[in-house]
Scaffold this active site. Structure first.
Site, PDB file in Angstrom:
ATOM      1  N   ASP A 229       0.883  -1.157   0.000  1.00 58.60           N
ATOM      2  CA  ASP A 229       0.000   0.000   0.000  1.00 58.60           C
ATOM      3  C   ASP A 229       0.931   1.220   0.000  1.00 58.60           C
ATOM      4  O   ASP A 229       2.117   1.115   0.346  1.00 58.60           O
ATOM      5  CB  ASP A 229      -0.942   0.008   1.209  1.00 58.60           C
TER       6      ASP A 229
HETATM    7  C1  BGC Z   1      -4.911   3.351  -0.010  1.00 57.58           C
HETATM    8  C2  BGC Z   1      -4.993   2.373  -1.176  1.00 57.58           C
HETATM    9  C3  BGC Z   1      -4.769   3.089  -2.460  1.00 57.58           C
HETATM   10  C4  BGC Z   1      -3.436   3.809  -2.401  1.00 57.58           C
HETATM   11  C5  BGC Z   1      -3.140   4.607  -3.642  1.00 57.58           C
HETATM   12  C6  BGC Z   1      -3.644   4.170  -0.046  1.00 57.58           C
HETATM   13  O1  BGC Z   1      -3.683   5.194   0.894  1.00 57.58           O
HETATM   14  O2  BGC Z   1      -4.981   2.657   1.209  1.00 57.58           O
HETATM   15  O3  BGC Z   1      -6.227   1.742  -1.181  1.00 57.58           O
HETATM   16  O4  BGC Z   1      -4.823   2.195  -3.527  1.00 57.58           O
HETATM   17  O5  BGC Z   1      -3.434   4.732  -1.321  1.00 57.58           O
HETATM   18  O6  BGC Z   1      -3.987   5.695  -3.707  1.00 57.58           O
END
Ligand code: BGC
Length: 760
Positions: A229
């Site tokens: 993530d």
């Molecule tokens: C989120 C993800 C997301 C990623 C990119 C993170 O903060 O938890 O779900 O895909 O950011 O935006």
């Protein structure tokens, strides 16, 4: 596709290390002289959120894309084919917008209705969530676009999401928090899996070897790449060792350097790095095979978004007022009627191609009916009596009032949880005042997760849960209110009567950096069922404008072997006057098991459309896993001989037919007896009992003799000793049985584990 092994040989250590960390916020690192292209990834999950400049901008207005209904609404359709179509449409948008991998779906369980991100997740039930996620992935990937199954794993709250440790026991992890991921990986083979921010039992998901390598890659055979993530990696080298292939976002020069140094110093084996490079290259080149560019069909996708929204909306209450008939004058109250509330906050926030105005869409179907609008409430928690007074006047002057209610727009978001399950006190006041003035009041709710309703539901004539419904939801509400679409959505999560009733209530949000999943496997309806806690609306519930009758339940075989599974069928008839769809749910109840099990668990479902009077036979297969549970001592899913009820129902609380079947387990379980095993465990273990048999009768006689039949102390001597370790029983019985309890137990254990006894 070039030969990946040859390419890896040609890459320098620096190039390999660089490939394992992104080049920018949304792109991987290209290697030009080897023709290794970059790959673009973007959110997800219910639309394509692609910033203009993927190389440099992390957050900015994204390019227009269809905002489809959020996962909460998708799951309430219980329609895997429809979700597949939605996935295909998302893929076409990715192709047009030059995106290689869409960051979704989210398969986390809804452990508490407070989780700020629940709208992005499917269900409190692992089976339903797994089916939805698998269909979504298959749909997207069928067009040559990748997905990222997220957030792996046990990321069930936003509170302290990047540091909290989810403390979850092995059985609960395996039975509740992993199966949706497992099913999606097995059935749909996502190109990528995104690890979560949190720790699991003290170890960050990004650095969790057991999770990323042992379970995901080795046990489930995941062939794609694991991406972090955004910002979830703490120690790049440890993360690589754990199986985290691609760190996002980049650039992160220090991380790349750390990897290079670790290989040079011998701390990190180059083969480990090569394996991550291989996985990344496989996906990068697979993605490059799909030619990007062009346009997508904005209108068709909007229409599909409307269809999914209509199928996912759940009619919670209806005294017969819906579908709307020919009224002369309808009061339309609530700002959500003019300004659709259709998505949540955070990384999933889409810049829609167009947005339906709910009131305008209603007018299109209302024909000559006059619609009079009042704002009703503000987009915050403020109380304003004048808005209520005006709404009441409006409602009183009409034949019907439609109250469009949504939560304040920043209440449900990524990054933080809700503090309560309430509407604002102004909204509660508004609903009560309007329903008092106008008994024909329909409440339409827009939210991503349950709200409590006890304070206001009694006065309403009908309640429609319209969710965060995507950009075309305004039209879908009109479709349902006017019966153009017969509601067929069913709840993919329980609606509690009050927050304190929820399973995780006393174990949320955690403290001192850890949240203890104390409710164990009793999450969602498994908890309400077991504790007999009444709910506002149970899991699987939803009304229709028609009625369905269930008859003639059958199982393919009354007795069966676990490995063969079963097929369940039932005849479902539409007994009403309009065409409708029904979601038939199949739950399994185990009569008896060595470890505690929930009263029932969803193991299959089907959705059918029926004309008035029409009957269809619905067939649902149940496999080994439908009857198995995870036994931590055996470290595997096990079945046990015995009877099971197959419960066929219209919701978890509305079981229409039951069939009882007998399972024969084909498992040859190893013995798990040890020096601490109790007398009960010895007698329940076939090998244990067989080893103990020569001594057993003597022990029983001696126990009764020693305790004088138990009469003197008012107890059953056998009961007294059953849960005592065998060694302790021998000590208690003294030298009449054995002079050395420890030696005897060790000899018995040796027998249990000897090949002779196993083949005997
Ligand atoms: C989120 C993800 C997301 C990623 C990119 C993170 O903060 O938890 O779900 O895909 O950011 O935006």
């Amino acid at each position: 596709m070039p030969k990946i092994t040859d390419l890896i040989k040609k890459m320098s250590l620096e190039e390999k290390a660089a490939l394992c960390t992104g080049a920018g916020p949304w792109t991987t690192t290209p290697v030009e002289h080897l023709d290794i292209p970059e790959m673009t990834v973007t959110d997800g999950p219910h639309g394509v959120r692609r910033v203009q400049d993927v190389h440099h901008t992390f957050i900015s207005a994204s390019v227009p894309a269809t905002c489809f209904p959020t996962a909460a609404c998708m799951a309430s359709t219980w329609d895997v084919d429809l979700i597949h179509k939605l996935g295909e449409a998302l893929a076409w948008e990715c192709i047009a917008l030059k995106v290689d991998v869409l960051l979704g779906p989210g398969a986390n369980m809804k452990r508490t209705p407070l989780c700020g991100r629940n709208f992005e997740y499917y269900s409190e039930d692992p089976y339903l969530a797994g089916e939805m996620a698998a269909s979504f992935i298959k749909g997207v990937q069928s067009k040559g676009v990748g997905t990222s199954l997220k957030h792996f794993a046990a990321n069930n709250q936003e509170y302290q999401r990047s540091t909290i440790s989810s403390e979850v026991d092995e059985r609960t992890f395996r039975e509740i928090y992993l199966p949706a991921f497992e099913a999606a990986v097995n059935k749909a083979k996502p190109w990528t899996v995104m690890c979560s921010y949190n720790k699991i039992n003290g170890t960050y998901a990004a650095e969790n070897h057991q999770l990323l390598t042992e379970i995901l890659k080795e046990e489930w055979g995941f062939e794609g790449l694991v991406v972090s993530d955004w910002g979830a990696v703490h120690d790049r080298v440890e993360a690589l060792k754990a199986g985290l292939d691609l760190e996002m976002p980049g650039p992160r020069d220090l991380r790349v350097k750390a990897v290079i140094e670790a290989v040079r110093s011998g701390e990190l084996r180059e083969s480990v790095l090569d394996e991550s490079v291989r996985r990344i290259l496989e996906i990068v080149f697979k993605a490059a095979e799909t030619k990007k560019g062009g346009a997508f069909d904005v209108l068709r996708h909007h229409a599909l978004a409307r269809r999914v929204a209509g199928e996912g909306m759940v009619l919670l209450k209806n005294n017969g007022i819906l579908p709307l008939k020919e009224q002369k004058h309808i009061a339309v109250i609530g700002r959500a009627a003019q300004e659709a509330y259709f998505q949540g906050g955070g990384s999933s926030h889409i810049n829609p191609t167009q947005v339906d105005n709910p009131c305008a869409e209603l007018q299109k179907l209302a024909g000559d009916t006059r619609l009079s609008y009042s704002e009703g409430y503000l987009n915050d928690e403020d109380f304003d009596q004048s808005l209520i007074d005006e709404a009441v006047k409006n409602a009183r002057s009409a034949e019907v009032a439609l109250l469009y209610i949504c939560l304040p727009s920043t209440k449900e978001s990524e990054g933080y949880d809700r503090l309560d399950l309430d509407l604002t006190s102004h909204q509660v006041g508004l609903i009560n005042a309007v329903t008092a003035a106008q008994p024909n009041t329909v409440v339409i709710l827009n939210n991503g997760a349950p709200v409590v309703m006890s304070e206001w539901i009694n006065g309403t004539a009908a309640v429609l849960e319209a969710w965060m419904m995507g950009q075309a939801g305004g039209g879908a509400i009109a479709d349902v209110l006017y019966g153009k679409v017969n509601p067929s959505g069913k709840l993919a999560e329980t609606f509690p009567l009050k927050l304190v009733d929820t399973p995780a209530y006393i174990n949320y949000p955690g403290e001192n950096g850890a949240v203890h999943y104390g409710e164990g496997i009793f999450m969602g309806y498994r908890y309400y069922d077991a504790k007999e806690v009444p709910t506002l609306f149970p899991f699987g519930y939803g009304m229709s404008y028609t009625t369905f009758d269930y008859q003639n339940p059958k199982v393919s075989s009354q007795t069966f072997r676990d490995v063969d599974g079963l097929t369940v069928s039932v005849d479902v008839t539409n007994t009403g006057k309009v065409t409708g769809k029904e979601v038939i749910q199949v739950y399994v109840h185990d009569h008896e098991s060595r470890l505690v099990r929930p009263p029932k668990e969803l193991k299959g479902f089907a959705k059918v459309e029926l004309q008035p009077g029409e009957t269809k036979t619905v067939t649902v297969p149940l496999d080994f896993r439908a009857f198995a549970y995870y036994h931590p001592a055996y470290k595997q899913w096990i079945t046990e001989d015995g009877e099971f009820d197959i419960l066929i129902g219209a919701s978890s609380a509305d079981i229409r037919c039951t069939q009882t079947v007998t399972l024969h387990s084909t498992l040859e379980l190893p013995s798990i007896l040890n020096r601490e095993s109790t007398l009960r465990e010895w007698t329940e273990d076939p090998r244990g009992m067989s080893a103990l048999a020569p001594l057993y009768q003597q022990m029983v006689d001696q126990m009764r003799a020693t305790m004088g039949g138990g009469d003197h102390i008012g107890m059953d001597p056998m009961g007294f000793l059953t849960d005592t370790p065998l060694i302790g029983v021998f000590h208690f019985l003294g030298s009449s049985i054995t002079t050395s309890p420890q030696k005897t137990v060790d000899e018995l254990l040796a027998k249990v584990y000897s090949a002779d006894l196993i083949t005997a």
